[in-house]
Write a protein that holds these residues in place. Sequence first.
Motif, PDB file in Angstrom:
ATOM      1  N   THR A   1       1.004  -1.034   0.628  1.00  0.00           N
ATOM      2  CA  THR A   1       0.039   0.078  -0.506  1.00  0.00           C
ATOM      3  C   THR A   1       0.599   1.190   0.282  1.00  0.00           C
ATOM      4  O   THR A   1       2.017   1.119   0.469  1.00  0.00           O
ATOM      5  N   PHE A   2       0.818   2.319  -0.428  1.00  0.00           N
ATOM      6  CA  PHE A   2       0.385   3.657  -1.083  1.00  0.00           C
ATOM      7  C   PHE A   2       0.113   5.022   0.415  1.00  0.00           C
ATOM      8  O   PHE A   2      -0.939   4.738   0.502  1.00  0.00           O
ATOM      9  N   HIS A   3       0.582   5.669   0.763  1.00  0.00           N
ATOM     10  CA  HIS A   3       0.282   6.559   1.349  1.00  0.00           C
ATOM     11  C   HIS A   3      -0.915   7.338   0.109  1.00  0.00           C
ATOM     12  O   HIS A   3      -0.585   8.037  -0.691  1.00  0.00           O
ATOM     13  N   LEU A   4      -2.050   7.146   0.929  1.00  0.00           N
ATOM     14  CA  LEU A   4      -3.063   8.162  -0.148  1.00  0.00           C
ATOM     15  C   LEU A   4      -4.181   9.077   0.900  1.00  0.00           C
ATOM     16  O   LEU A   4      -5.706   8.504   0.611  1.00  0.00           O
ATOM     17  N   PRO A   5      -3.897  10.179   1.204  1.00  0.00           N
ATOM     18  CA  PRO A   5      -4.838  10.861   1.803  1.00  0.00           C
ATOM     19  C   PRO A   5      -6.376  11.217   0.183  1.00  0.00           C
ATOM     20  O   PRO A   5      -5.573  12.010  -0.655  1.00  0.00           O
ATOM     21  N   GLY A   6      -7.036  11.710   0.665  1.00  0.00           N
ATOM     22  CA  GLY A   6      -8.083  12.846  -0.254  1.00  0.00           C
ATOM     23  C   GLY A   6      -7.778  11.612  -1.229  1.00  0.00           C
ATOM     24  O   GLY A   6      -8.394  10.268  -1.366  1.00  0.00           O
ATOM     25  N   ASP A   7      -8.832  12.196  -2.502  1.00  0.00           N
ATOM     26  CA  ASP A   7      -9.303  11.069  -3.513  1.00  0.00           C
ATOM     27  C   ASP A   7      -8.040  10.205  -4.496  1.00  0.00           C
ATOM     28  O   ASP A   7      -6.905  11.188  -4.701  1.00  0.00           O
ATOM     29  N   PRO A   8      -7.787   8.533  -5.075  1.00  0.00           N
ATOM     30  CA  PRO A   8      -6.794   8.672  -5.528  1.00  0.00           C
ATOM     31  C   PRO A   8      -7.156   9.767  -7.448  1.00  0.00           C
ATOM     32  O   PRO A   8      -7.659  10.494  -7.330  1.00  0.00           O
ATOM     33  N   ASP A   9      -5.549  10.390  -7.611  1.00  0.00           N
ATOM     34  CA  ASP A   9      -4.936  11.081  -8.201  1.00  0.00           C
ATOM     35  C   ASP A   9      -4.260  10.342  -8.946  1.00  0.00           C
ATOM     36  O   ASP A   9      -3.551  11.284 -10.177  1.00  0.00           O
ATOM     37  N   GLY A  10      -4.165   8.884  -9.262  1.00  0.00           N
ATOM     38  CA  GLY A  10      -3.238   8.743 -10.109  1.00  0.00           C
ATOM     39  C   GLY A  10      -2.415   8.140  -9.996  1.00  0.00           C
ATOM     40  O   GLY A  10      -1.327   7.403 -10.873  1.00  0.00           O
ATOM     41  N   SER A  11      -1.203   7.996  -8.474  1.00  0.00           N
ATOM     42  CA  SER A  11      -0.325   7.982  -8.032  1.00  0.00           C
ATOM     43  C   SER A  11      -0.436   6.617  -7.616  1.00  0.00           C
ATOM     44  O   SER A  11      -1.606   5.197  -7.484  1.00  0.00           O
TER      45      SER A  11
END
Length: 369
Positions: free
Chosen positions: A34-44
């Motif tokens: 898993t990767f740090h993902l605050p807020g909405d998914p943005d392609g990262s």
Amino acid sequence: MTDTPSPISRLLHYRTERLAKGEAVALPIHASSTFHLPGDPDGSHFYGRNGNPTVETVEAEIGILEAADVVCFPSGMAAIASVFYSVLRPGDTVLVPSDGYYNVRNLLSAQFEPMGVTMRTCPTAEMAEADFKDCKLVLIESPSNPGLAVCDIAKTAGRAKEAGALVMVDNTTASPLIQQPLDLGADFSVMSDTKAMAGHSDVLCGHVATRDAKLFEGVKTWRRLAGAIVSPFDAFLLHRGLATVEVRLARMNANALAVAEAVQGHKAVQAVHYPGLGNDPFHQVALKQMNGFGPIVSFVLADKANAERFIADCHLLSPATSFGGVHSSAERRARWGDEVPEGFIRFAAGIEPTPDLVAAVTQALDTLS
């Protein structure tokens, strides 16, 4: 001199030319699901099944060699399966070589024929003249494994595409350094990177390459949904192997040719198959489409006992399946059910000094009855 670096030079410096001060020269292993993902998914990055920086670096490096978009898989068979699953539907027909890697036919028989896909087969030597009517997909394996038959890829691909078929080439016995199927008209180039690309017999990997954006998205979507993901550590091992693939393959090709020339005409050898030999029936077409002839030589001894004795007595051979590693290996292919004589040996050249390897092979052959 040329102003354009070779694909190998561009591969070697793909990372170095993008590094900021203080970053690691060696490829980091991003061992994270898993990767740090605050807020909405943005392609990262957000989850390992969707993407991983280590894997994506290796895909970009192989993409330099293929001049195409690349999707990596945890084995060569997973790569082939991804094309089958993303392309074939009930009612479709797929044509595959009858003398190619047997597990391809096993996969189609076990998984696709029960779903209504029709499998047809054709010898590699006859593939360029095959009947492609109603085929959705044509798979070429050239040189074939284990017999090393070669077909004219450009002619085969041209005729197949005129008939409305997609064309996939299994390039495992050659590699993109020796043969460029996409340049010859294929829609997909697939390879077991377990072999020469990784090159150290310590990792299973494979890839699919294509220059068609729609086909690429189909394969990549199937990987994401099916979960056929390469681990970051395996991708790192493949990356490390890619750094030396050119120098390793050059020695392996030289060794294979030297062994083929040495065993040709030996009293214990009944037949030799290697497209690098001038008298091989596939030599001329191989010259036209290959840059070198690959690391595999196949030859036939009198019977099973002679084949097993040769493998046991040759002190520079590892009795193992697969090929493309640094150690020369050999096996009697009839043990897997290939339609070859009992004394048929698939010899995979490694990177031993050529005179040592040739001497070991000829000495072992000299002891046979």
